[in-house]
Write a protein that holds these residues in place. Structure first.
Motif, PDB file in Angstrom:
ATOM      1  N   VAL A   1      -2.409  25.969  27.402  1.00  0.00           N
ATOM      2  CA  VAL A   1      -2.560  25.428  26.047  1.00  0.00           C
ATOM      3  C   VAL A   1      -2.327  23.916  26.057  1.00  0.00           C
ATOM      4  O   VAL A   1      -3.077  23.145  25.449  1.00  0.00           O
ATOM      5  CB  VAL A   1      -1.597  26.117  25.066  1.00  0.00           C
TER       6      VAL A   1
ATOM      7  N   THR B   1      -5.145  21.092  25.139  1.00  0.00           N
ATOM      8  CA  THR B   1      -4.841  20.194  24.016  1.00  0.00           C
ATOM      9  C   THR B   1      -4.970  18.734  24.431  1.00  0.00           C
ATOM     10  O   THR B   1      -5.462  17.897  23.667  1.00  0.00           O
ATOM     11  CB  THR B   1      -3.422  20.459  23.479  1.00  0.00           C
TER      12      THR B   1
ATOM     13  N   ARG C   1       2.846  20.877  18.153  1.00  0.00           N
ATOM     14  CA  ARG C   1       2.427  21.699  17.007  1.00  0.00           C
ATOM     15  C   ARG C   1       1.431  22.767  17.440  1.00  0.00           C
ATOM     16  O   ARG C   1       1.520  23.927  17.027  1.00  0.00           O
ATOM     17  CB  ARG C   1       1.789  20.822  15.929  1.00  0.00           C
ATOM     18  N   ILE C   2       0.480  22.378  18.279  1.00  0.00           N
ATOM     19  CA  ILE C   2      -0.541  23.317  18.727  1.00  0.00           C
ATOM     20  C   ILE C   2       0.074  24.402  19.611  1.00  0.00           C
ATOM     21  O   ILE C   2      -0.243  25.594  19.473  1.00  0.00           O
ATOM     22  CB  ILE C   2      -1.675  22.571  19.462  1.00  0.00           C
TER      23      ILE C   2
ATOM     24  N   PHE D   1       1.859  26.829  17.390  1.00  0.00           N
ATOM     25  CA  PHE D   1       0.912  27.661  16.648  1.00  0.00           C
ATOM     26  C   PHE D   1       0.356  28.775  17.533  1.00  0.00           C
ATOM     27  O   PHE D   1       0.314  29.944  17.134  1.00  0.00           O
ATOM     28  CB  PHE D   1      -0.242  26.804  16.115  1.00  0.00           C
ATOM     29  N   VAL D   2      -0.074  28.429  18.739  1.00  0.00           N
ATOM     30  CA  VAL D   2      -0.683  29.420  19.637  1.00  0.00           C
ATOM     31  C   VAL D   2       0.342  30.478  20.045  1.00  0.00           C
ATOM     32  O   VAL D   2       0.038  31.675  20.065  1.00  0.00           O
ATOM     33  CB  VAL D   2      -1.272  28.737  20.886  1.00  0.00           C
TER      34      VAL D   2
ATOM     35  N   GLY E   1      -5.897  32.273  19.486  1.00  0.00           N
ATOM     36  CA  GLY E   1      -4.948  31.344  18.893  1.00  0.00           C
ATOM     37  C   GLY E   1      -5.252  29.899  19.250  1.00  0.00           C
ATOM     38  O   GLY E   1      -5.148  29.000  18.399  1.00  0.00           O
ATOM     39  N   LEU E   2      -5.659  29.670  20.499  1.00  0.00           N
ATOM     40  CA  LEU E   2      -5.960  28.314  20.943  1.00  0.00           C
ATOM     41  C   LEU E   2      -7.161  27.753  20.193  1.00  0.00           C
ATOM     42  O   LEU E   2      -7.159  26.589  19.773  1.00  0.00           O
ATOM     43  CB  LEU E   2      -6.227  28.309  22.452  1.00  0.00           C
TER      44      LEU E   2
ATOM     45  N   ALA F   1      -6.230  26.733  16.657  1.00  0.00           N
ATOM     46  CA  ALA F   1      -5.202  25.693  16.545  1.00  0.00           C
ATOM     47  C   ALA F   1      -5.797  24.312  16.300  1.00  0.00           C
ATOM     48  O   ALA F   1      -5.099  23.408  15.835  1.00  0.00           O
ATOM     49  CB  ALA F   1      -4.349  25.665  17.814  1.00  0.00           C
TER      50      ALA F   1
END
Length: 224
Positions: free
Chosen positions: A88, A92, A103-104, A107-108, A136-137, A140
């Protein structure tokens, strides 16, 4: 806005091959969510890959005046020896365009619901866990248009409902181009429809009309 102009696509093999998509011409307006319908092999996933710029047409062009996601739930790009968290973070940094990495990741991790496996190598994941992580990724990031190829079919009933709500939250804020065997999902989330049939794309301002045309074609094909 996404404009598809004179697009042809086929995959060559030693037996020769027919066109999967032939002379496609349509425009998807900004903020409009579209459902893709058609029989298996009609080219729905191929069209999504072309719109995502993951594949190129043999002829024609696709013009994107917006930020388009990769197909949601696509898990083939993960590095197996890296953990979910590391994957992730890596994605990102490449695609985040200045977005907050922490944050990402948060979230994931919350969305995927894979627990301690988030810090284990992805090669140890089941296919379902990989799909949850990929789902999820994808969500995000802030895209103008999200692409979904059967993404809401991932996981158990609770996760499917979570996935559906995630899309509903984005409808109105961003566009959605969706492939799904669930006509209920298409009706809930999409306004317009594209019916793919014999390599051609037929645009409908109303998703219900696209579904009706698809059903009518199945009856006609059944009589042959």
């Amino acid at each position: 806005m996404i404009r598809v102009r004179n697009v042809y696509k086929r995959y060559h093999n030693h037996h020769g091959s027919d066109w999967v998509l032939r002379d496609l011409n349509f425009t998807i307006p900004t903020g409009v969510s579209v459902g893709l319908v058609g029989q298996n092999g009609a080219g729905k996933s191929t069209l999504l890959r072309l719109i995502a710029d993951m594949d190129a047409p043999n002829h024609g062009e696709i013009i994107r005046d917006c930020r388009v996601s990769w197909p949601i739930g696509l898990s083939g790009g993960f590095q197996g020896s890296m953990t979910g968290r590391q994957n992730v973070k890596f994605v990102t940094r490449i695609h985040g365009d200045g977005q907050d990495v922490d944050r990402i990741i948060a979230f994931v991790e919350d969305f995927a619901e894979i627990g301690k496996a988030f810090d284990e190598p992805v090669k140890t994941y089941s296919s379902g866990m990989k799909s949850r992580l990929a789902f999820g990724l994808s969500l995000a990031f802030d895209f103008d248009v999200y692409l979904s190829d059967e993404a809401t079919a991932v996981g158990d009933i609770a996760f499917k409902e979570k996935a559906k709500k995630a899309f509903q939250d984005r409808v109105g804020k961003a566009g959605l181009i969706m492939v799904s065997h669930s006509e209920g999902i298409l009706r809930d989330l999409c306004q317009a429809g594209i019916w793919l049939h014999q390599g051609r794309a037929h645009w409908f301002d109303d998703i219900d009309e696209a579904i009706k045309s698809y059903h009518a074609s199945l009856k006609l094909d059944g009589k042959k």
